[in-house]
Design an enzyme around this catalytic site. Structure first.
Site, PDB file in Angstrom:
ATOM      1  N   GLU A  49      10.094  12.040   6.176  1.00  0.00           N
ATOM      2  CA  GLU A  49       9.131  11.109   5.625  1.00  0.00           C
ATOM      3  C   GLU A  49       7.865  11.105   6.247  1.00  0.00           C
ATOM      4  O   GLU A  49       7.819  10.255   7.294  1.00  0.00           O
ATOM      5  CB  GLU A  49       9.835   9.745   5.747  1.00  0.00           C
ATOM      6  CG  GLU A  49      11.169   9.540   4.621  1.00  0.00           C
ATOM      7  CD  GLU A  49      11.193   8.056   4.389  1.00  0.00           C
ATOM      8  OE1 GLU A  49      11.414   7.987   3.072  1.00  0.00           O
ATOM      9  OE2 GLU A  49      10.984   7.279   5.033  1.00  0.00           O
ATOM     10  N   HIS A  69      13.771   4.599  10.344  1.00  0.00           N
ATOM     11  CA  HIS A  69      12.499   4.834   9.296  1.00  0.00           C
ATOM     12  C   HIS A  69      11.418   4.424   9.967  1.00  0.00           C
ATOM     13  O   HIS A  69      11.363   3.752  11.051  1.00  0.00           O
ATOM     14  CB  HIS A  69      12.696   3.471   8.383  1.00  0.00           C
ATOM     15  CG  HIS A  69      11.920   3.667   7.250  1.00  0.00           C
ATOM     16  ND1 HIS A  69      10.560   3.366   7.284  1.00  0.00           N
ATOM     17  CD2 HIS A  69      12.087   4.055   5.756  1.00  0.00           C
ATOM     18  CE1 HIS A  69       9.987   3.362   6.114  1.00  0.00           C
ATOM     19  NE2 HIS A  69      10.918   4.046   5.127  1.00  0.00           N
TER      20      HIS A  69
HETATM   21  P1  PGA Z   1       7.730   4.665  -0.860  1.00  0.00           P
HETATM   22  O1  PGA Z   1       8.665   4.714   0.560  1.00  0.00           O
HETATM   23  O2  PGA Z   1       8.322   5.682  -1.684  1.00  0.00           O
HETATM   24  O3  PGA Z   1       7.404   3.509  -1.380  1.00  0.00           O
HETATM   25  O4  PGA Z   1       6.620   5.489  -0.532  1.00  0.00           O
HETATM   26  C1  PGA Z   1       9.547   5.442   0.913  1.00  0.00           C
HETATM   27  C2  PGA Z   1      10.205   5.071   2.118  1.00  0.00           C
HETATM   28  O5  PGA Z   1       9.622   4.427   2.905  1.00  0.00           O
HETATM   29  O6  PGA Z   1      11.569   5.265   2.255  1.00  0.00           O
END
Ligand code: PGA
Length: 254
Positions: A170, A98
């Site tokens: 992401e 992540h």
């Molecule tokens: P968010 O986070 O939906 O709060 O933007 C997504 C993540 O970090 O997996």
């Protein structure tokens, strides 16, 4: 491809609050949703055992993921939790790489790759995260960066060992900011990653899902999640609010 919605609870909720949220979510979901969409929750390590025990005892269809896993197998690594320890708890998934771990805890591509190996060796499905900074996007340098991250993460992974892999795009600028990527942007990146992965020996089309994460909310979920290219979402903030999370899940047209 069966869609998947993963709730990343990050550093929130003690184990009692986590149990309550799991139960609230379970009561809010109808059978046909649970049969047709994979729903995964990623609580803190301290809640994993409580939640997995409930899932196993009550035969819930919701699945549990860790938010991280150690790059090491055992030994003098204070504070770490290994893939085999998670496997013993019946945990089926682990978020790996992540951006919060990459940037705040200096996790390199090599570390991410070790974590992917350890997960797969212990029958844990890795949810591999990758994505670009705002600067890379603005300079139009995001695709090579992403392809490099993806290739490094699966280095040495053999197809016959892979039960399943989830690739989660992401973009860093979209995480927790309310600034969601457009469906076109997500599709562009996920298509490029899919193409790259499909040229590799570890690729098996039926076992790999390509999902999006970053400010997914009930407002933007319908368009994102009903695209053929996007197999699901990794949801942070909105997953802590059962109503919003269920709305996101229900925006998938079955
Ligand atoms: P968010 O986070 O939906 O709060 O933007 C997504 C993540 O970090 O997996």
């Amino acid at each position: 491809m069966k869609k998947i919605i993963i709730g990343n609870w990050k550093l929130n909720l003690d184990h009692l609050e986590a149990i309550q949220l799991l139960q609230k979510l379970n009561y809010s979901l109808e059978v046909d949703i649970e049969d047709n969409i994979d729903i995964v929750l990623a609580p803190s390590h301290t809640s994993l055992r409580s939640l997995q025990t409930i899932v196993d005892a009550d035969k819930l269809k919701i699945k549990i993921s860790s938010q991280d896993v150690s790059a090491y197998q055992s030994g003098a690594f204070t504070g770490e939790v290994s893939a085999s320890q998670l496997c013993k708890l019946n945990i089926g998934y682990s978020i790996i790489g992540h951006s919060e771990r990459r940037t705040l805890f200096n996790e390199s591509d090599e570390i991410v790759n070790l974590k992917v190996h350890n997960s797969i060796d212990n029958k844990i499905v890795p949810i591999i995260c990758f994505g670009e900074s705002e600067e890379l996007r603005n300079n139009n340098e995001y695709l090579p960066h992403i392809i490099n991250q993806v290739n490094s993460s699966v280095k040495g992974i053999r197809k016959d060992k892979v039960e399943e892999i989830i690739f989660a795009y992401e973009p860093i600028w979209a995480i927790g900011t309310g600034k969601v990527a457009s469906t076109e942007d997500a599709i562009e990146v996920l298509s490029a990653v899919k193409e790259e992965i499909s040229s590799k020996p570890y690729y098996d089309q039926d076992k790999i899902r390509f999902i999006y994460g970053g400010s997914v909310s009930p407002t933007n979920a319908t368009e994102l999640l009903n695209s053929k290219i996007i197999d699901g979402a990794l949801v942070g903030g909105a997953s802590l609010d059962t109503e919003k999370f269920v709305q996101i899940i229900k925006s998938i047209k079955l």
